[in-house]
Design a protein around this motif. Structure first.
Motif, PDB file in Angstrom:
ATOM      1  N   PHE A  65      -1.899  -2.571   3.019  1.00 18.06           N
ATOM      2  CA  PHE A  65      -2.448  -1.998   1.798  1.00 18.06           C
ATOM      3  C   PHE A  65      -3.734  -1.254   2.135  1.00 18.06           C
ATOM      4  CE2 PHE A  65      -0.042  -5.675   0.343  1.00 18.06           C
ATOM      5  CZ  PHE A  65       0.627  -5.188  -0.774  1.00 18.06           C
ATOM      6  N   VAL A  66      -3.989  -0.168   1.419  1.00 20.45           N
ATOM      7  CA  VAL A  66      -5.237   0.576   1.587  1.00 20.45           C
ATOM      8  C   VAL A  66      -6.388  -0.230   0.999  1.00 20.45           C
ATOM      9  CG1 VAL A  66      -6.471   2.691   0.947  1.00 20.45           C
ATOM     10  CG2 VAL A  66      -4.068   2.796   1.592  1.00 20.45           C
ATOM     11  N   ASN A  67      -6.164  -0.882  -0.144  1.00 19.28           N
ATOM     12  CA  ASN A  67      -7.208  -1.668  -0.807  1.00 19.28           C
ATOM     13  C   ASN A  67      -6.568  -2.908  -1.415  1.00 19.28           C
ATOM     14  OD1 ASN A  67      -9.324  -2.691  -2.280  1.00 19.28           O
ATOM     15  ND2 ASN A  67      -9.841  -0.766  -3.280  1.00 19.28           N
ATOM     16  N   ILE A  68      -7.054  -4.088  -1.046  1.00 15.54           N
ATOM     17  CA  ILE A  68      -6.478  -5.319  -1.592  1.00 15.54           C
ATOM     18  C   ILE A  68      -7.312  -5.881  -2.739  1.00 15.54           C
ATOM     19  CG2 ILE A  68      -5.278  -5.965   0.514  1.00 15.54           C
ATOM     20  CD1 ILE A  68      -7.605  -8.024   0.939  1.00 15.54           C
ATOM     21  N   GLY A  69      -8.425  -5.234  -3.087  1.00 17.35           N
ATOM     22  CA  GLY A  69      -9.249  -5.717  -4.194  1.00 17.35           C
ATOM     23  C   GLY A  69      -9.753  -7.124  -3.915  1.00 17.35           C
ATOM     24  N   GLY A  70      -9.492  -8.048  -4.830  1.00 14.29           N
ATOM     25  CA  GLY A  70      -9.943  -9.423  -4.692  1.00 14.29           C
ATOM     26  C   GLY A  70      -8.851 -10.387  -4.277  1.00 14.29           C
ATOM     27  N   ASP A  81      -6.602  -4.118  10.007  1.00 11.76           N
ATOM     28  CA  ASP A  81      -6.061  -3.362  11.135  1.00 11.76           C
ATOM     29  C   ASP A  81      -7.025  -2.214  11.431  1.00 11.76           C
ATOM     30  OD1 ASP A  81      -4.618  -2.023  13.018  1.00 11.76           O
ATOM     31  OD2 ASP A  81      -2.814  -1.783  11.797  1.00 11.76           O
ATOM     32  N   ASP A  82      -7.732  -2.292  12.563  1.00 13.78           N
ATOM     33  CA  ASP A  82      -8.752  -1.287  12.868  1.00 13.78           C
ATOM     34  C   ASP A  82      -8.172   0.009  13.440  1.00 13.78           C
ATOM     35  OD1 ASP A  82      -8.027  -2.418  15.242  1.00 13.78           O
ATOM     36  OD2 ASP A  82     -10.058  -2.801  15.955  1.00 13.78           O
ATOM     37  N   LYS A  83      -6.866   0.080  13.611  1.00 12.56           N
ATOM     38  CA  LYS A  83      -6.238   1.327  14.045  1.00 12.56           C
ATOM     39  C   LYS A  83      -5.823   2.179  12.845  1.00 12.56           C
ATOM     40  CE  LYS A  83      -4.571  -0.333  18.508  1.00 12.56           C
ATOM     41  NZ  LYS A  83      -5.580  -1.325  18.595  1.00 12.56           N
ATOM     42  N   THR A  84      -5.293   1.544  11.817  1.00 13.22           N
ATOM     43  CA  THR A  84      -4.867   2.289  10.617  1.00 13.22           C
ATOM     44  C   THR A  84      -5.885   2.172   9.487  1.00 13.22           C
ATOM     45  OG1 THR A  84      -3.657   0.393   9.740  1.00 13.22           O
ATOM     46  CG2 THR A  84      -2.432   1.918  11.157  1.00 13.22           C
ATOM     47  N   PHE A  85      -6.887   1.327   9.658  1.00  9.78           N
ATOM     48  CA  PHE A  85      -7.927   1.081   8.652  1.00  9.78           C
ATOM     49  C   PHE A  85      -7.335   0.599   7.331  1.00  9.78           C
ATOM     50  CE2 PHE A  85      -9.619   4.278  11.578  1.00  9.78           C
ATOM     51  CZ  PHE A  85     -10.671   3.539  12.105  1.00  9.78           C
ATOM     52  N   GLN A  86      -6.377  -0.292   7.448  1.00 10.12           N
ATOM     53  CA  GLN A  86      -5.739  -0.891   6.280  1.00 10.12           C
ATOM     54  C   GLN A  86      -5.792  -2.403   6.394  1.00 10.12           C
ATOM     55  OE1 GLN A  86      -1.786   0.849   6.420  1.00 10.12           O
ATOM     56  NE2 GLN A  86      -2.369   2.411   4.936  1.00 10.12           N
ATOM     57  N   ALA A  87      -5.627  -3.047   5.240  1.00  6.54           N
ATOM     58  CA  ALA A  87      -5.559  -4.502   5.216  1.00  6.54           C
ATOM     59  C   ALA A  87      -4.119  -4.923   5.502  1.00  6.54           C
ATOM     60  CB  ALA A  87      -6.001  -5.029   3.863  1.00  6.54           C
ATOM     61  N   ARG A  88      -3.953  -5.850   6.434  1.00  8.58           N
ATOM     62  CA  ARG A  88      -2.637  -6.372   6.776  1.00  8.58           C
ATOM     63  C   ARG A  88      -2.485  -7.723   6.086  1.00  8.58           C
ATOM     64  NH1 ARG A  88      -1.888  -7.241  12.862  1.00  8.58           N
ATOM     65  NH2 ARG A  88      -3.214  -5.435  12.685  1.00  8.58           N
ATOM     66  N   ILE A  91      -0.256  -5.003  -5.760  1.00  7.68           N
ATOM     67  CA  ILE A  91      -1.288  -6.006  -6.042  1.00  7.68           C
ATOM     68  C   ILE A  91      -1.622  -5.876  -7.513  1.00  7.68           C
ATOM     69  CG2 ILE A  91      -3.616  -6.802  -5.540  1.00  7.68           C
ATOM     70  CD1 ILE A  91      -3.230  -5.810  -2.693  1.00  7.68           C
ATOM     71  N   LEU A  92      -1.388  -6.941  -8.252  1.00 12.20           N
ATOM     72  CA  LEU A  92      -1.564  -6.947  -9.705  1.00 12.20           C
ATOM     73  C   LEU A  92      -2.607  -7.981 -10.103  1.00 12.20           C
ATOM     74  CD1 LEU A  92       2.249  -6.853 -10.497  1.00 12.20           C
ATOM     75  CD2 LEU A  92       0.659  -4.943 -10.637  1.00 12.20           C
ATOM     76  N   THR A  96       4.147  -0.005  -0.542  1.00 10.53           N
ATOM     77  CA  THR A  96       3.112  -0.838  -1.150  1.00 10.53           C
ATOM     78  C   THR A  96       2.238  -0.005  -2.076  1.00 10.53           C
ATOM     79  OG1 THR A  96       1.574  -0.468   0.681  1.00 10.53           O
ATOM     80  CG2 THR A  96       2.999  -2.403   0.835  1.00 10.53           C
ATOM     81  N   GLN A  97       1.667  -0.670  -3.058  1.00  7.06           N
ATOM     82  CA  GLN A  97       0.712  -0.041  -3.970  1.00  7.06           C
ATOM     83  C   GLN A  97      -0.531  -0.903  -4.000  1.00  7.06           C
ATOM     84  OE1 GLN A  97       2.244   0.919  -7.844  1.00  7.06           O
ATOM     85  NE2 GLN A  97       0.202   1.082  -8.724  1.00  7.06           N
ATOM     86  N   SER A  98      -1.666  -0.311  -3.700  1.00  8.86           N
ATOM     87  CA  SER A  98      -2.919  -1.048  -3.604  1.00  8.86           C
ATOM     88  C   SER A  98      -3.404  -1.528  -4.960  1.00  8.86           C
ATOM     89  CB  SER A  98      -3.992  -0.185  -2.948  1.00  8.86           C
ATOM     90  OG  SER A  98      -3.641   0.093  -1.619  1.00  8.86           O
ATOM     91  N   ALA A  99      -4.416  -2.365  -4.915  1.00  7.30           N
ATOM     92  CA  ALA A  99      -5.004  -2.915  -6.130  1.00  7.30           C
ATOM     93  C   ALA A  99      -5.722  -1.836  -6.918  1.00  7.30           C
ATOM     94  CB  ALA A  99      -5.992  -4.030  -5.769  1.00  7.30           C
ATOM     95  N   VAL A 100      -5.681  -1.975  -8.221  1.00 11.39           N
ATOM     96  CA  VAL A 100      -6.443  -1.086  -9.094  1.00 11.39           C
ATOM     97  C   VAL A 100      -7.826  -1.708  -9.254  1.00 11.39           C
ATOM     98  CG1 VAL A 100      -6.608  -0.092 -11.401  1.00 11.39           C
ATOM     99  CG2 VAL A 100      -4.381  -0.318 -10.298  1.00 11.39           C
ATOM    100  N   VAL A 101      -8.849  -0.993  -8.823  1.00 12.84           N
ATOM    101  CA  VAL A 101     -10.213  -1.506  -8.886  1.00 12.84           C
ATOM    102  C   VAL A 101     -10.844  -0.988 -10.178  1.00 12.84           C
ATOM    103  CG1 VAL A 101     -12.435  -1.599  -7.712  1.00 12.84           C
ATOM    104  CG2 VAL A 101     -10.325  -1.523  -6.381  1.00 12.84           C
ATOM    105  N   LEU A 102     -11.273  -1.914 -11.022  1.00 14.80           N
ATOM    106  CA  LEU A 102     -11.797  -1.579 -12.340  1.00 14.80           C
ATOM    107  C   LEU A 102     -13.003  -0.640 -12.255  1.00 14.80           C
ATOM    108  CD1 LEU A 102     -11.350  -2.130 -15.329  1.00 14.80           C
ATOM    109  CD2 LEU A 102     -12.883  -4.079 -15.140  1.00 14.80           C
TER     110      LEU A 102
END
Length: 159
Positions: A46-51, A74-81, A100-101, A131-137
């Protein structure tokens, strides 16, 4: 003799009550998982996992089908695994998507699975790419305020 017997029963009752309250508190905080079902592991990025946190629920159709096992960067793709442990009794097609909901407006975050239509199912060690990342308020509020400011600055005379 009678008094010490009553004290023993009262003490035992208090201990059982305290253990029950502790159990309920751990269950409510998602810190205790008493599922003894066999699991298989699936990875998603995911690009952003929020909380999202380890031990968070994985749900499909509102039913808990697994838990988040671990979260690493992941420091190669800069994403959360995110490593998910799904119960073996639930099988999902390989083209399923993960989101992420949030439970309620400001509730806990969890991973939601939307089943796909592939003939083959996910197996241990598979990687889910849809995947779809978390929506950050805070980001939503910022976008709203920015769009209102841009709207007010350019379209104010036309109203």
């Amino acid at each position: 003799m009678q008094r010490s017997k009553n004290d023993l029963w009262v003490g035992l009752f208090v201990l059982v009550g305290a253990a029950a309250i502790l159990f309920l508190a751990l269950q409510a905080a998602n810190l205790l998982n008493l599922s003894f079902q066999p699991t298989y592991q699936v990875e998603a990025k995911f690009v952003n996992i929020g909380g999202l946190k380890p031990k968070s629920a994985v749900r499909s159709g509102g039913v808990v089908v697994g838990r988040v096992e671990s979260i690493t960067f992941d420091d190669k793709t800069f994403q959360a695994r995110v490593l998910l442990a799904l119960e073996k009794r639930y099988s999902f097609p390989k083209d399923s998507s993960l989101k992420i909901l949030t439970s309620g407006l400001l509730g806990d975050q969890y991973v939601g699975i939307e089943a796909g239509a592939d003939d083959k199912n996910l197996v241990d060690g598979d990687v889910v790419t849809a995947t779809q990342s978390a929506v950050v308020l805070e980001n939503l509020i910022g976008q709203f305020l920015y769009s209102k400011a841009a709207e007010g600055g350019s379209g104010g005379a036309n109203k």
